[in-house]
Design a protein around this motif. Structure first.
Motif, mmCIF file in Angstrom:
data_model
loop_
_atom_site.group_PDB
_atom_site.id
_atom_site.type_symbol
_atom_site.label_atom_id
_atom_site.label_comp_id
_atom_site.label_asym_id
_atom_site.label_seq_id
_atom_site.Cartn_x
_atom_site.Cartn_y
_atom_site.Cartn_z
ATOM 1 N N HIS A 153 7.412 1.545 11.336
ATOM 2 C CA HIS A 153 7.533 0.253 10.575
ATOM 3 C C HIS A 153 7.668 -0.310 11.436
ATOM 4 O O HIS A 153 6.841 -1.506 11.205
ATOM 5 N N ILE A 154 8.564 -0.538 12.747
ATOM 6 C CA ILE A 154 9.064 -1.995 13.353
ATOM 7 C C ILE A 154 7.351 -1.638 14.091
ATOM 8 O O ILE A 154 6.898 -3.054 14.517
ATOM 9 N N TYR A 155 6.635 -0.613 14.771
ATOM 10 C CA TYR A 155 5.692 -0.064 15.470
ATOM 11 C C TYR A 155 3.756 -1.172 15.031
ATOM 12 O O TYR A 155 3.486 -1.933 15.098
ATOM 13 N N ILE A 156 3.743 -0.334 13.499
ATOM 14 C CA ILE A 156 3.218 -1.323 12.861
ATOM 15 C C ILE A 156 3.430 -2.556 12.623
ATOM 16 O O ILE A 156 2.310 -3.614 12.237
ATOM 17 N N GLY A 157 4.394 -3.017 12.064
ATOM 18 C CA GLY A 157 4.565 -4.785 12.312
ATOM 19 C C GLY A 157 4.284 -5.233 13.024
ATOM 20 O O GLY A 157 4.460 -6.579 12.892
ATOM 21 N N ASN A 159 1.185 -1.550 -0.094
ATOM 22 C CA ASN A 159 -0.126 -0.178 -0.048
ATOM 23 C C ASN A 159 1.219 1.434 -0.119
ATOM 24 O O ASN A 159 2.179 0.933 -0.271
ATOM 25 N N ALA A 160 0.044 2.240 0.073
ATOM 26 C CA ALA A 160 1.204 4.088 0.039
ATOM 27 C C ALA A 160 2.037 3.511 0.919
ATOM 28 O O ALA A 160 2.918 4.565 1.069
ATOM 29 N N GLY A 161 1.429 3.286 2.271
ATOM 30 C CA GLY A 161 2.497 3.232 3.837
ATOM 31 C C GLY A 161 3.597 2.885 3.020
ATOM 32 O O GLY A 161 4.897 3.449 3.820
ATOM 33 N N GLN A 162 3.142 1.333 2.846
ATOM 34 C CA GLN A 162 4.872 0.409 2.525
ATOM 35 C C GLN A 162 5.362 1.381 1.555
ATOM 36 O O GLN A 162 7.095 0.865 1.726
ATOM 37 N N LYS A 163 4.868 2.032 0.851
ATOM 38 C CA LYS A 163 5.934 2.549 -0.309
ATOM 39 C C LYS A 163 6.663 3.264 0.263
ATOM 40 O O LYS A 163 7.458 3.558 -0.281
ATOM 41 N N GLY A 164 5.696 4.491 0.996
ATOM 42 C CA GLY A 164 6.770 5.585 1.493
ATOM 43 C C GLY A 164 8.272 4.345 2.108
ATOM 44 O O GLY A 164 9.135 5.110 2.468
ATOM 45 N N ILE A 165 7.556 4.089 3.132
ATOM 46 C CA ILE A 165 8.341 3.194 4.241
ATOM 47 C C ILE A 165 9.870 2.828 3.368
ATOM 48 O O ILE A 165 11.225 2.708 2.977
ATOM 49 N N PHE A 166 9.055 1.765 2.239
ATOM 50 C CA PHE A 166 10.263 1.084 1.132
ATOM 51 C C PHE A 166 11.338 2.505 0.626
ATOM 52 O O PHE A 166 12.904 2.284 0.605
#
Length: 307
Positions: free
Chosen positions: A251-255, A194-201
């Motif tokens: 990122h760690i929190y969400i995962g 998703n857009a959030g994961q793309k931003g993190i990437f």
């Protein structure tokens, strides 16, 4: 004290040097850089190292921790809306997970050793004493230098295997407008990422890439940069590292704590079907279509309505 017209030549030279902010002498060794005793850029860098970087790190890291704690208290853990289905599907294969954990574990040690180099003298040294802190800092520096290599390799592999799935598309704007499911109960449609994961990437790959390059330039001083370049390299390296640490905390929190069912994606590599359907419905459709074509290739290729 006489005026400038009566001052000795050496004293006039010293005053002129002080006005320019730079004091240099003469050396008989080949390294002419050793002749520079004081430079204004060095004072600016020291002010950044001893003051500005501390504020950047404290605001970025502690600020992100505070925001995550507040978000958890208000929103709580994001649950699987329809509950656990009991069925799972492959999210990441072994190679993807191995590379992720190699990069992640390297980054954790790099982050902790870097934070120790920045804040350790004022926060940790008084607690454990100078001898223990010296040993900790020495081992941390060694780990920091060596783990930069697997971290960089991991970033390059991530770019190769995931860049295509992380290219922006029109669905990302819809995902962002709906708060990605974090705000409200809606789960906007998304593909594999998703857009959030793309931003993190992209923050990880591009930001981490700049951090890695600047770190290697600092690791091999004066190979490509002069003293001013080294100072700028450290400022870029330190600032981006603090910001990257803050992003990785989110990122760690969400995962892990923030989302039910999220950790298994990088844990076992398999995710619950209901979790996948809620967060990555379009990806699930693609995977089911691919599986159907693999099982029944002739039926998948036959036009609809054909006998």
């Amino acid at each position: 004290m006489g005026d400038r017209g009566t001052l000795p030549a050496a004293e006039l030279e010293l005053q002129n040097a002080l006005k320019g902010g730079r004091i240099a002498g003469r050396v008989s060794i080949p390294d002419e850089k050793a002749a520079t005793l004081v430079q204004p850029e060095g004072r600016d860098w020291r002010a950044f190292r001893n003051d500005t970087l501390h504020w950047v790190g404290a605001i970025a890291v502690l600020g992100m921790l505070a925001l995550l704690a507040l978000f958890f208290l208000v929103r709580g853990r994001i649950r699987i809306h329809n509950g656990w289905s009991g069925r799972t599907m492959v999210r990441f294969n072994f190679f993807e997970r191995m590379n992720h954990w190699m990069t992640a574990s390297s980054f954790i040690v790099l982050a902790l050793s870097g934070l120790n180099l920045t804040f350790g003298r004022s926060l940790i040294r008084p607690l454990i004493g100078p001898e223990a802190f010296t040993a900790l800092a020495d081992w941390g520096k060694i780990a920091h230098n060596f783990l930069a290599f697997p971290f960089t390799v991991g970033l390059l592999v991530m770019l190769l295997i995931w860049a295509r799935d992380n290219l922006p598309n029109k669905l990302d704007w819809v995902w962002l407008k709906n708060g990605g499911g974090f705000i409200g109960g809606a789960h906007p449609q998304a593909g594999r990422f998703n857009a959030g994961q793309k931003g993190i990437f992209w923050i990880t790959v591009l930001g981490g890439g700049v951090v890695a390059v600047s770190g290697f330039l600092l690791m091999f001083p004066f190979f490509l940069l002069d003293i001013a370049g080294q100072q700028w390299g450290h400022m870029v390296h330190g600032t981006l590292s603090m910001l990257l640490i803050a992003v990785m905390l989110a990122h760690i929190y969400i995962g892990s704590l923030g989302m039910e069912g999220g950790f298994s994606a990088m844990g076992s590599g398999r995710v619950d079907y209901n979790w996948a359907r809620e967060h990555h419905g379009l990806w699930v459709d693609d995977e089911l279509k691919r599986a159907h074509e693999a099982v029944q290739p002739e039926a998948a290729a036959r036009p609809a309505g054909a006998d």
